[in-house]
Design a protein around this motif. Structure first.
Motif, PDB file in Angstrom:
ATOM      1  N   ARG A  93      20.060  -0.922 -43.290  1.00 13.12           N
ATOM      2  CA  ARG A  93      19.146  -1.629 -44.193  1.00 13.12           C
ATOM      3  C   ARG A  93      17.710  -1.520 -43.682  1.00 13.12           C
ATOM      4  O   ARG A  93      16.773  -1.268 -44.452  1.00 13.12           O
ATOM      5  CB  ARG A  93      19.574  -3.094 -44.299  1.00 13.12           C
ATOM      6  CG  ARG A  93      18.874  -3.869 -45.404  1.00 13.12           C
ATOM      7  CD  ARG A  93      19.430  -5.281 -45.506  1.00 13.12           C
ATOM      8  NE  ARG A  93      20.875  -5.296 -45.755  1.00 13.12           N
ATOM      9  CZ  ARG A  93      21.784  -5.746 -44.902  1.00 13.12           C
ATOM     10  NH1 ARG A  93      21.414  -6.261 -43.721  1.00 13.12           N
ATOM     11  NH2 ARG A  93      23.066  -5.721 -45.214  1.00 13.12           N
ATOM     12  N   GLU A  94      17.540  -1.691 -42.379  1.00 13.35           N
ATOM     13  CA  GLU A  94      16.197  -1.602 -41.798  1.00 13.35           C
ATOM     14  C   GLU A  94      15.663  -0.173 -41.862  1.00 13.35           C
ATOM     15  O   GLU A  94      14.479   0.046 -42.166  1.00 13.35           O
ATOM     16  CB  GLU A  94      16.230  -2.090 -40.344  1.00 13.35           C
ATOM     17  CG  GLU A  94      14.879  -2.096 -39.659  1.00 13.35           C
ATOM     18  CD  GLU A  94      13.862  -2.968 -40.384  1.00 13.35           C
ATOM     19  OE1 GLU A  94      12.675  -2.560 -40.422  1.00 13.35           O
ATOM     20  OE2 GLU A  94      14.240  -4.028 -40.920  1.00 13.35           O
ATOM     21  N   LEU A  95      16.490   0.801 -41.581  1.00 14.52           N
ATOM     22  CA  LEU A  95      16.044   2.194 -41.588  1.00 14.52           C
ATOM     23  C   LEU A  95      15.668   2.658 -42.998  1.00 14.52           C
ATOM     24  O   LEU A  95      14.747   3.472 -43.164  1.00 14.52           O
ATOM     25  CB  LEU A  95      17.135   3.103 -41.016  1.00 14.52           C
ATOM     26  CG  LEU A  95      17.465   2.914 -39.532  1.00 14.52           C
ATOM     27  CD1 LEU A  95      18.603   3.850 -39.116  1.00 14.52           C
ATOM     28  CD2 LEU A  95      16.239   3.153 -38.657  1.00 14.52           C
ATOM     29  N   ARG A  96      16.341   2.132 -44.008  1.00 12.64           N
ATOM     30  CA  ARG A  96      16.035   2.533 -45.390  1.00 12.64           C
ATOM     31  C   ARG A  96      14.677   2.008 -45.855  1.00 12.64           C
ATOM     32  O   ARG A  96      14.042   2.598 -46.736  1.00 12.64           O
ATOM     33  CB  ARG A  96      17.126   2.022 -46.337  1.00 12.64           C
ATOM     34  CG  ARG A  96      18.465   2.712 -46.177  1.00 12.64           C
ATOM     35  CD  ARG A  96      19.417   2.321 -47.308  1.00 12.64           C
ATOM     36  NE  ARG A  96      20.787   2.762 -47.043  1.00 12.64           N
ATOM     37  CZ  ARG A  96      21.787   1.952 -46.710  1.00 12.64           C
ATOM     38  NH1 ARG A  96      21.573   0.645 -46.627  1.00 12.64           N
ATOM     39  NH2 ARG A  96      22.982   2.427 -46.489  1.00 12.64           N
ATOM     40  N   THR A 101       6.753  -2.909 -46.262  1.00 11.05           N
ATOM     41  CA  THR A 101       6.218  -3.922 -45.350  1.00 11.05           C
ATOM     42  C   THR A 101       7.363  -4.534 -44.549  1.00 11.05           C
ATOM     43  O   THR A 101       8.362  -4.983 -45.128  1.00 11.05           O
ATOM     44  CB  THR A 101       5.495  -5.029 -46.136  1.00 11.05           C
ATOM     45  OG1 THR A 101       4.435  -4.432 -46.906  1.00 11.05           O
ATOM     46  CG2 THR A 101       4.915  -6.071 -45.183  1.00 11.05           C
ATOM     47  N   PRO A 102       7.252  -4.535 -43.221  1.00 10.49           N
ATOM     48  CA  PRO A 102       8.359  -5.078 -42.406  1.00 10.49           C
ATOM     49  C   PRO A 102       8.553  -6.568 -42.620  1.00 10.49           C
ATOM     50  O   PRO A 102       7.603  -7.308 -42.902  1.00 10.49           O
ATOM     51  CB  PRO A 102       7.904  -4.783 -40.961  1.00 10.49           C
ATOM     52  CG  PRO A 102       6.429  -4.616 -41.045  1.00 10.49           C
ATOM     53  CD  PRO A 102       6.141  -4.035 -42.398  1.00 10.49           C
ATOM     54  N   VAL A 103       9.796  -6.999 -42.532  1.00  8.62           N
ATOM     55  CA  VAL A 103      10.130  -8.416 -42.636  1.00  8.62           C
ATOM     56  C   VAL A 103      10.280  -8.950 -41.215  1.00  8.62           C
ATOM     57  O   VAL A 103      11.293  -8.738 -40.557  1.00  8.62           O
ATOM     58  CB  VAL A 103      11.439  -8.627 -43.430  1.00  8.62           C
ATOM     59  CG1 VAL A 103      11.794 -10.103 -43.477  1.00  8.62           C
ATOM     60  CG2 VAL A 103      11.301  -8.040 -44.830  1.00  8.62           C
ATOM     61  N   PHE A 104       9.231  -9.619 -40.736  1.00 10.05           N
ATOM     62  CA  PHE A 104       9.250 -10.118 -39.362  1.00 10.05           C
ATOM     63  C   PHE A 104       8.362 -11.355 -39.286  1.00 10.05           C
ATOM     64  O   PHE A 104       7.188 -11.320 -39.668  1.00 10.05           O
ATOM     65  CB  PHE A 104       8.733  -9.052 -38.388  1.00 10.05           C
ATOM     66  CG  PHE A 104       8.811  -9.453 -36.948  1.00 10.05           C
ATOM     67  CD1 PHE A 104      10.019  -9.390 -36.256  1.00 10.05           C
ATOM     68  CD2 PHE A 104       7.683  -9.909 -36.281  1.00 10.05           C
ATOM     69  CE1 PHE A 104      10.093  -9.769 -34.926  1.00 10.05           C
ATOM     70  CE2 PHE A 104       7.748 -10.297 -34.953  1.00 10.05           C
ATOM     71  CZ  PHE A 104       8.958 -10.231 -34.277  1.00 10.05           C
ATOM     72  N   ASN A 105       8.946 -12.435 -38.805  1.00 10.11           N
ATOM     73  CA  ASN A 105       8.190 -13.676 -38.666  1.00 10.11           C
ATOM     74  C   ASN A 105       7.577 -13.759 -37.269  1.00 10.11           C
ATOM     75  O   ASN A 105       8.249 -13.533 -36.276  1.00 10.11           O
ATOM     76  CB  ASN A 105       9.111 -14.879 -38.884  1.00 10.11           C
ATOM     77  CG  ASN A 105       9.614 -14.943 -40.313  1.00 10.11           C
ATOM     78  OD1 ASN A 105       8.883 -14.611 -41.246  1.00 10.11           O
ATOM     79  ND2 ASN A 105      10.864 -15.353 -40.493  1.00 10.11           N
ATOM     80  N   ARG A 142      13.143  -4.145 -36.421  1.00  8.50           N
ATOM     81  CA  ARG A 142      12.215  -4.949 -37.229  1.00  8.50           C
ATOM     82  C   ARG A 142      10.930  -5.247 -36.459  1.00  8.50           C
ATOM     83  O   ARG A 142       9.822  -5.128 -36.991  1.00  8.50           O
ATOM     84  CB  ARG A 142      12.879  -6.265 -37.650  1.00  8.50           C
ATOM     85  CG  ARG A 142      13.998  -6.111 -38.658  1.00  8.50           C
ATOM     86  CD  ARG A 142      14.509  -7.457 -39.132  1.00  8.50           C
ATOM     87  NE  ARG A 142      15.794  -7.312 -39.803  1.00  8.50           N
ATOM     88  CZ  ARG A 142      16.973  -7.535 -39.237  1.00  8.50           C
ATOM     89  NH1 ARG A 142      17.026  -7.979 -37.990  1.00  8.50           N
ATOM     90  NH2 ARG A 142      18.090  -7.364 -39.905  1.00  8.50           N
ATOM     91  N   GLU A 143      11.092  -5.640 -35.206  1.00 10.05           N
ATOM     92  CA  GLU A 143       9.910  -5.994 -34.415  1.00 10.05           C
ATOM     93  C   GLU A 143       9.037  -4.763 -34.137  1.00 10.05           C
ATOM     94  O   GLU A 143       7.799  -4.831 -34.208  1.00 10.05           O
ATOM     95  CB  GLU A 143      10.337  -6.643 -33.096  1.00 10.05           C
ATOM     96  CG  GLU A 143       9.170  -7.184 -32.297  1.00 10.05           C
ATOM     97  CD  GLU A 143       9.600  -8.007 -31.101  1.00 10.05           C
ATOM     98  OE1 GLU A 143       8.722  -8.620 -30.462  1.00 10.05           O
ATOM     99  OE2 GLU A 143      10.824  -8.033 -30.789  1.00 10.05           O
ATOM    100  N   THR A 144       9.661  -3.650 -33.849  1.00 10.93           N
ATOM    101  CA  THR A 144       8.904  -2.423 -33.593  1.00 10.93           C
ATOM    102  C   THR A 144       8.189  -1.951 -34.855  1.00 10.93           C
ATOM    103  O   THR A 144       7.033  -1.507 -34.809  1.00 10.93           O
ATOM    104  CB  THR A 144       9.863  -1.330 -33.082  1.00 10.93           C
ATOM    105  OG1 THR A 144      10.542  -1.799 -31.918  1.00 10.93           O
ATOM    106  CG2 THR A 144       9.105  -0.072 -32.735  1.00 10.93           C
ATOM    107  N   HIS A 145       8.874  -2.069 -35.973  1.00 14.76           N
ATOM    108  CA  HIS A 145       8.265  -1.730 -37.262  1.00 14.76           C
ATOM    109  C   HIS A 145       7.051  -2.625 -37.517  1.00 14.76           C
ATOM    110  O   HIS A 145       5.984  -2.159 -37.970  1.00 14.76           O
ATOM    111  CB  HIS A 145       9.327  -1.913 -38.354  1.00 14.76           C
ATOM    112  CG  HIS A 145       8.921  -1.440 -39.703  1.00 14.76           C
ATOM    113  ND1 HIS A 145       9.731  -1.573 -40.813  1.00 14.76           N
ATOM    114  CD2 HIS A 145       7.780  -0.851 -40.148  1.00 14.76           C
ATOM    115  CE1 HIS A 145       9.116  -1.066 -41.872  1.00 14.76           C
ATOM    116  NE2 HIS A 145       7.924  -0.629 -41.503  1.00 14.76           N
ATOM    117  N   ALA A 146       7.201  -3.903 -37.206  1.00 18.94           N
ATOM    118  CA  ALA A 146       6.080  -4.838 -37.402  1.00 18.94           C
ATOM    119  C   ALA A 146       4.914  -4.489 -36.487  1.00 18.94           C
ATOM    120  O   ALA A 146       3.743  -4.563 -36.900  1.00 18.94           O
ATOM    121  CB  ALA A 146       6.556  -6.264 -37.134  1.00 18.94           C
ATOM    122  N   LEU A 147       5.196  -4.097 -35.242  1.00 16.34           N
ATOM    123  CA  LEU A 147       4.119  -3.722 -34.314  1.00 16.34           C
ATOM    124  C   LEU A 147       3.374  -2.498 -34.832  1.00 16.34           C
ATOM    125  O   LEU A 147       2.130  -2.449 -34.781  1.00 16.34           O
ATOM    126  CB  LEU A 147       4.703  -3.439 -32.929  1.00 16.34           C
ATOM    127  CG  LEU A 147       3.682  -2.995 -31.872  1.00 16.34           C
ATOM    128  CD1 LEU A 147       2.640  -4.090 -31.618  1.00 16.34           C
ATOM    129  CD2 LEU A 147       4.394  -2.621 -30.568  1.00 16.34           C
TER     130      LEU A 147
END
Length: 417
Positions: A93-96, A101-105, A142-147
């Motif tokens: 799901r994350e790779l797709r 926009t990343p989902v990260f709080n 998710r966190e790396t995508h957000a960074l």
């Protein structure tokens, strides 16, 4: 049921069903994999065990399906053992959504902190703890995508580098557990992130992953060509002695060696092993502080040794495999992580079985399971080897009992039907 085990027969039935769906005669399938019609018939009836990855992959390629479709991977286990599939779904799901926009709080950690998590995954990979790797990856991705989304410059490039290595861990675990969709998707995303990482070696690492995937469709020539493309891309860094390039160079040569072995090209396979050995000597001869293996490649003299043994096994040359194992330096093999040592012991189990020593084969398989239980229990070749040992033991015991029964003049010979 006769002597054959249920799983062995099921593989043959899957091959037969797929062949009939395509309207392909047994003789045509045999010709496609350089075997006779009679051999295919025995495979479909469960009388021949498929214990070579190259053979399974070649049959799957001829039948235009994935090897996992024939061997029914991922294998079912207990509820606890199968929990990794939920993590695999979260990773997919994350790779797709890589370009959304990343989902990260909250605020993502720095790349330095995230690289520390990569070291933990490296340790899990070395112990073949593949389920644990998959459980760790969704949040890390998710966190790396957000960074990568909120940073720029070198920090953003580092975030893409971490993302690519996360994909590599997902790729390795998916191969071990048998999840073809995660294998393919993680490889694609690794290639994408590698190009954005600013790391000149990272694209070669992504190609190293792609070579592995090409084995599934028996594309031996293409896998070698891809390895050579990747080698050309890092050649200048290798010549300069850049440590990470030396590791990648050696690892790609080992990939090419296995590709050549599966194509039954012995001279090329051993030539590539020789080139990898040169790289290992270059790596060992380096002075200076330890290198941070940010690409998480297991490359060493011991790894070259066990690949040389694997190449011999891939070409069904158990005499050469056992000879190379006798010559190998114990301390180099002992320094390898459990994941590699387990795979090596699995190769030795096959070699000993083909050499006629079932007791030694079973001993090696037991050792492999102790070293890397999840890897070995889920590996189709390990399972095929165990089935062959069981079948051989049954046949041997059966013949001994038949002889004794005849000598004792027992009347109930139906026992042996």
């Amino acid at each position: 049921m006769p002597h054959e085990l249920e799983e062995q027969e099921a593989i043959g039935l899957r091959i037969k069903r797929r062949r009939l769906e395509l309207g392909m005669p047994q003789a045509d399938l045999g010709a496609a994999v350089d075997k006779t019609q009679g051999w295919i018939s025995k495979v479909e009836k469960g009388r021949i065990e498929l214990d070579r990855a190259s053979l399974i992959n070649s049959i799957a390629a001829a039948l235009h399906c994935h090897p996992n479709d024939l061997i029914d991977r991922p294998y079912g286990g207990t509820v606890r053992e199968d929990q990794w599939q939920a993590a695999a779904a979260s990773i997919l799901r994350e790779l797709r959504r890589y370009d959304l926009t990343p989902v990260f709080n909250g605020t993502p950690r720095s790349s330095t902190a995230l690289w520390q998590d990569m070291k933990r995954l490296h340790r899990l990979r070395d112990s073949a703890a593949n389920s644990a790797i998959l459980r760790s990856l969704p949040d890390l991705l998710r966190e790396t995508h957000a960074l990568a989304e909120v940073s720029s410059g070198h920090e953003q490039e580092e975030a893409f580098g971490i993302y690519a290595v996360c994909c590599k861990f997902a790729h390795t675990a998916a191969h071990a557990l048998g999840h073809p969709e995660l294998i393919a998707t993680s490889c694609e995303r690794a290639s994408w992130a590698a190009r954005l990482s600013g790391d000149p070696i990272m694209p070669a690492i992504a190609d190293w992953m792609r070579v592995w995937d090409m084995w599934a469709t028996a594309d031996w020539a293409d896998s070698t060509a891809l390895a050579d493309k990747a080698l050309r891309g890092i050649e200048s860094y290798y010549e300069q002695g850049e440590p990470l390039a030396v590791r990648a160079w050696g690892s790609l040569q080992l990939r090419a060696a296995v590709s050549a072995a599966r194509a039954n090209n012995s001279p090329e396979a051993y030539h590539r092993i020789g080139l990898a050995k040169q790289a290992s000597k270059r790596a060992e001869g380096r002075s200076g502080p330890p290198v941070d293996d940010r690409h998480s490649l297991t490359f060493s003299a011991g790894n070259v040794e066990i690949h040389g043994i694997n190449v011999a096994v891939e070409m069904s040359d158990q005499t050469e495999a056992l000879r190379r194992n006798r010559k190998a330096k114990f301390e180099e093999l002992a320094a390898l992580p459990n994941s590699r040592r387990g795979h090596h012991r699995m190769d030795l189990a096959r070699a000993w079985f083909w050499d006629g020593n079932r007791a030694k084969a079973l001993e090696e398989l037991r050792t492999a399971e102790k070293l890397a239980p999840q890897l070995i229990r889920n590996h189709p070749i390990a399972r095929a080897t165990l089935r062959k040992i069981i079948y051989a033991e049954r046949s041997s015991t059966r013949e001994q009992l038949r002889g004794m029964s005849n000598r004792f003049h027992l009347d109930d010979q139906d026992l042996f039907l």
